[in-house]
Motif scaffolding. Structure first.
Motif, mmCIF file in Angstrom:
data_model
loop_
_atom_site.group_PDB
_atom_site.id
_atom_site.type_symbol
_atom_site.label_atom_id
_atom_site.label_comp_id
_atom_site.label_asym_id
_atom_site.label_seq_id
_atom_site.Cartn_x
_atom_site.Cartn_y
_atom_site.Cartn_z
ATOM 1 N N UNK A 114 9.446 8.219 7.714
ATOM 2 C CA UNK A 114 9.681 7.964 7.693
ATOM 3 C C UNK A 114 9.858 6.061 6.830
ATOM 4 N N UNK A 115 8.725 6.536 6.425
ATOM 5 C CA UNK A 115 8.621 5.151 4.901
ATOM 6 C C UNK A 115 7.785 5.629 3.698
ATOM 7 N N UNK A 116 8.180 6.806 3.435
ATOM 8 C CA UNK A 116 7.790 7.635 2.323
ATOM 9 C C UNK A 116 6.440 7.373 1.882
ATOM 10 N N UNK A 117 5.316 7.471 2.405
ATOM 11 C CA UNK A 117 4.349 6.673 2.091
ATOM 12 C C UNK A 117 3.096 7.994 1.533
ATOM 13 N N UNK A 118 2.513 7.989 1.540
ATOM 14 C CA UNK A 118 1.865 9.337 1.378
ATOM 15 C C UNK A 118 0.285 9.079 2.347
ATOM 16 N N UNK A 119 0.077 10.065 2.570
ATOM 17 C CA UNK A 119 -1.298 9.727 3.772
ATOM 18 C C UNK A 119 -2.038 10.846 3.370
ATOM 19 N N UNK A 120 -3.024 11.110 4.354
ATOM 20 C CA UNK A 120 -4.455 11.716 4.479
ATOM 21 C C UNK A 120 -4.625 11.999 5.662
ATOM 22 N N UNK A 121 -4.705 12.353 6.799
ATOM 23 C CA UNK A 121 -5.077 12.598 8.177
ATOM 24 C C UNK A 121 -6.223 13.695 8.501
ATOM 25 N N UNK A 122 -6.755 13.413 9.422
ATOM 26 C CA UNK A 122 -8.513 14.084 9.584
ATOM 27 C C UNK A 122 -8.696 13.935 10.552
ATOM 28 N N UNK A 123 -9.114 14.884 11.394
ATOM 29 C CA UNK A 123 -9.182 14.557 12.683
ATOM 30 C C UNK A 123 -10.907 13.936 12.522
ATOM 31 N N UNK A 124 -11.454 13.530 13.585
ATOM 32 C CA UNK A 124 -13.124 12.532 13.665
ATOM 33 C C UNK A 124 -13.776 13.409 13.529
ATOM 34 N N UNK A 125 -13.434 14.647 14.281
ATOM 35 C CA UNK A 125 -14.581 15.949 13.353
ATOM 36 C C UNK A 125 -14.952 16.376 12.602
ATOM 37 N N UNK A 146 -12.650 8.735 -0.015
ATOM 38 C CA UNK A 146 -12.523 7.496 0.530
ATOM 39 C C UNK A 146 -12.947 6.890 -1.228
ATOM 40 N N UNK A 147 -12.348 4.906 -0.932
ATOM 41 C CA UNK A 147 -12.472 4.543 -2.691
ATOM 42 C C UNK A 147 -12.481 3.056 -1.734
ATOM 43 N N UNK A 148 -12.824 2.384 -2.074
ATOM 44 C CA UNK A 148 -13.548 0.902 -1.560
ATOM 45 C C UNK A 148 -11.798 0.041 -1.438
ATOM 46 N N UNK A 149 -10.963 0.376 -1.862
ATOM 47 C CA UNK A 149 -9.274 0.148 -1.825
ATOM 48 C C UNK A 149 -8.353 0.843 -1.220
ATOM 49 N N UNK A 150 -9.114 1.866 -0.356
ATOM 50 C CA UNK A 150 -8.540 2.717 0.636
ATOM 51 C C UNK A 150 -8.105 2.112 1.716
ATOM 52 N N UNK A 151 -6.934 2.340 2.087
ATOM 53 C CA UNK A 151 -6.407 2.017 3.929
ATOM 54 C C UNK A 151 -6.653 3.195 4.527
ATOM 55 N N UNK A 152 -8.019 2.600 5.465
ATOM 56 C CA UNK A 152 -7.824 4.308 5.843
ATOM 57 C C UNK A 152 -7.648 2.809 7.488
ATOM 58 N N UNK A 196 0.869 -1.423 -0.116
ATOM 59 C CA UNK A 196 0.218 0.126 0.025
ATOM 60 C C UNK A 196 0.886 0.870 0.157
ATOM 61 N N UNK A 197 0.779 2.630 -0.425
ATOM 62 C CA UNK A 197 1.426 3.735 -0.790
ATOM 63 C C UNK A 197 0.755 4.759 -0.309
ATOM 64 N N UNK A 198 -0.589 4.139 0.116
ATOM 65 C CA UNK A 198 -1.744 5.802 0.907
ATOM 66 C C UNK A 198 -2.419 4.854 1.905
ATOM 67 N N UNK A 199 -2.330 5.366 3.165
ATOM 68 C CA UNK A 199 -3.270 5.419 3.946
ATOM 69 C C UNK A 199 -4.024 7.099 4.107
ATOM 70 N N UNK A 200 -5.215 6.246 4.378
ATOM 71 C CA UNK A 200 -6.127 7.784 4.874
ATOM 72 C C UNK A 200 -6.492 7.018 7.261
ATOM 73 N N UNK A 201 -5.707 8.258 8.111
ATOM 74 C CA UNK A 201 -5.657 8.203 9.227
ATOM 75 C C UNK A 201 -6.640 9.329 10.049
ATOM 76 N N UNK A 202 -7.183 8.328 10.130
ATOM 77 C CA UNK A 202 -8.599 9.245 11.585
ATOM 78 C C UNK A 202 -8.360 9.505 13.222
ATOM 79 N N UNK A 239 -2.679 11.606 15.452
ATOM 80 C CA UNK A 239 -2.690 10.802 14.446
ATOM 81 C C UNK A 239 -1.998 11.618 13.476
ATOM 82 N N UNK A 240 -2.144 12.728 13.956
ATOM 83 C CA UNK A 240 -1.305 13.750 12.965
ATOM 84 C C UNK A 240 0.584 12.948 12.787
ATOM 85 N N UNK A 241 0.724 12.797 13.905
ATOM 86 C CA UNK A 241 2.623 12.633 13.901
ATOM 87 C C UNK A 241 2.860 11.213 13.529
#
Length: 346
Positions: free
Chosen positions: A236-247, A257-263, A210-216, A225-227
């Motif tokens: 440290x892993x050169x991966x693309x991410x999105x981070x979002x506060x749950x609120x 989000x898509x059906x194969x997005x790593x959340x 996986x080269x992309x992760x969506x963090x909540x 979550x931000x950290x």
């Protein structure tokens, strides 16, 4: 792959984990309690009315749970600041009744060193938590509280400092009981690491490509979550991410989000838990790959139920350290490898 709830299981084999060193580091943090309480008493007795929690990158994000704690329980002014921005923008409250708190593992972060000088020039009391007594940070602050080398994270020290201050102000009645219970942390966190190991290994194996992760995350886990998004997966892993506060999840980022997005969902035990539950439930409607790391899964023997939420950042840090080590293994990408950070001039 189907979404899954990551429940810990016992496993005696823990990758790249020096239990003796980890225990000694955690014990060194707890051993600072008398000095931290003496400092907290000084801040109250001498009338300091502002705590400025200053960091850069991960150490900035680590301040957020304690700003959050103060905001919801105290009338004391406590706010976090990015070191570099503080120097150029200033802070109207910075003065002789301000205590500026800095944390640094290496004690050499240039942005923090400049911020220490800036705060001192405005008359603030400067306080530093670090593991190296001869480091520039330790040498330049007014009060240096030194733990074992490389001890991380700084949650124990910050919780003791803020907890004692709030206790003295009559805003944290159970502080002494909490502080006493922290004595069991070395064993508790080793147990957490062991229990998280198979979960971490399974996550890494499933996501090695996986080269992309969506963090909540939310509440006092938003900082982590931000950290984890920025300092671990990106740096440290050169991966693309999105981070979002749950609120804030339902105000834009959900469209990615898509059906194969790593959340990746970080779930804690404070009052904001329902906000993360709501975001998790929606994410599972869209993606088939939702991984939930929930601090409630870990027993924390010796810690009272009412204190578990306060310790969620520390527990999650221990859990996700296992994930980081396994990502390093399956991706053959060292956590110490950098292209730009402290490699190039900027």
């Amino acid at each position: 792959m189907p979404y899954h709830h990551l429940e810990p299981k016992e496993d005696p084999t823990v990758l790249s984990f020096n239990e003796t060193e980890f225990t000694a580091q955690t014990e060194s943090l707890i051993a600072l309690r008398p000095r931290i309480e003496e400092l907290a008493d000084r801040l109250v007795d001498e009338g300091y009315d502002t705590l400025l929690l200053v960091g850069a990158g991960g150490t900035y994000a680590q301040m957020w749970p304690y700003e959050h704690l103060a905001r919801r329980t105290s009338r004391l002014t406590v706010r976090s600041a990015i070191a570099a921005e503080l120097v150029v923008s200033g802070d109207a409250l910075l003065g002789e009744r301000t205590a500026a708190v800095f944390t640094s593992v290496s004690g050499t972060t240039e942005d923090s060193l400049r911020a220490i000088e800036h705060c001192a020039s405005r008359g603030a009391l400067t306080i530093g938590f670090t593991g190296l007594p001869d480091s520039p940070v330790a040498q330049r602050v007014d009060v240096a509280l030194v733990s074992a080398p490389k001890a991380w994270p700084f949650d124990v020290q910050l919780l003791l400092l803020l907890g004692r201050v709030l206790s003295r102000r009559g805003e944290f009645a159970d502080y002494d009981r909490l502080a006493d219970e922290l004595a069991v942390l070395p064993k508790v966190l080793v147990d957490v690491a062991r229990q998280a190991e198979p979960v971490a290994a399974a996550f890494a194996e499933a996501h090695k490509d996986a080269d992309y992760h969506f963090l909540i995350g939310g509440g006092n886990l938003w900082g982590f979550t931000y950290l984890y998004s920025m300092c671990i997966l990106e740096e440290m892993q050169w991966l693309r991410t999105t981070r979002v506060h749950s609120a804030e999840f339902f105000h834009g980022s959900l469209e990615l989000l898509e059906e194969d997005t790593s959340v990746i969902v970080f779930q804690g035990e404070d009052e904001t838990r329902p906000l993360t539950d709501r975001a998790e439930a929606f994410a599972k409607r869209i993606s088939r790959d939702v991984s939930v790391f929930d601090t409630r899964d870990y027993p924390l023997d010796g810690i009272s139920p009412e204190f578990r939420g306060l310790l969620s950042p520390l527990v999650l840090d221990t859990v996700m350290d296992r994930v980081s080590k396994h990502l390093e293994r399956v991706r053959d990408h060292s956590l110490d490898l950098r292209r730009y950070y402290r490699v190039m001039d900027y």
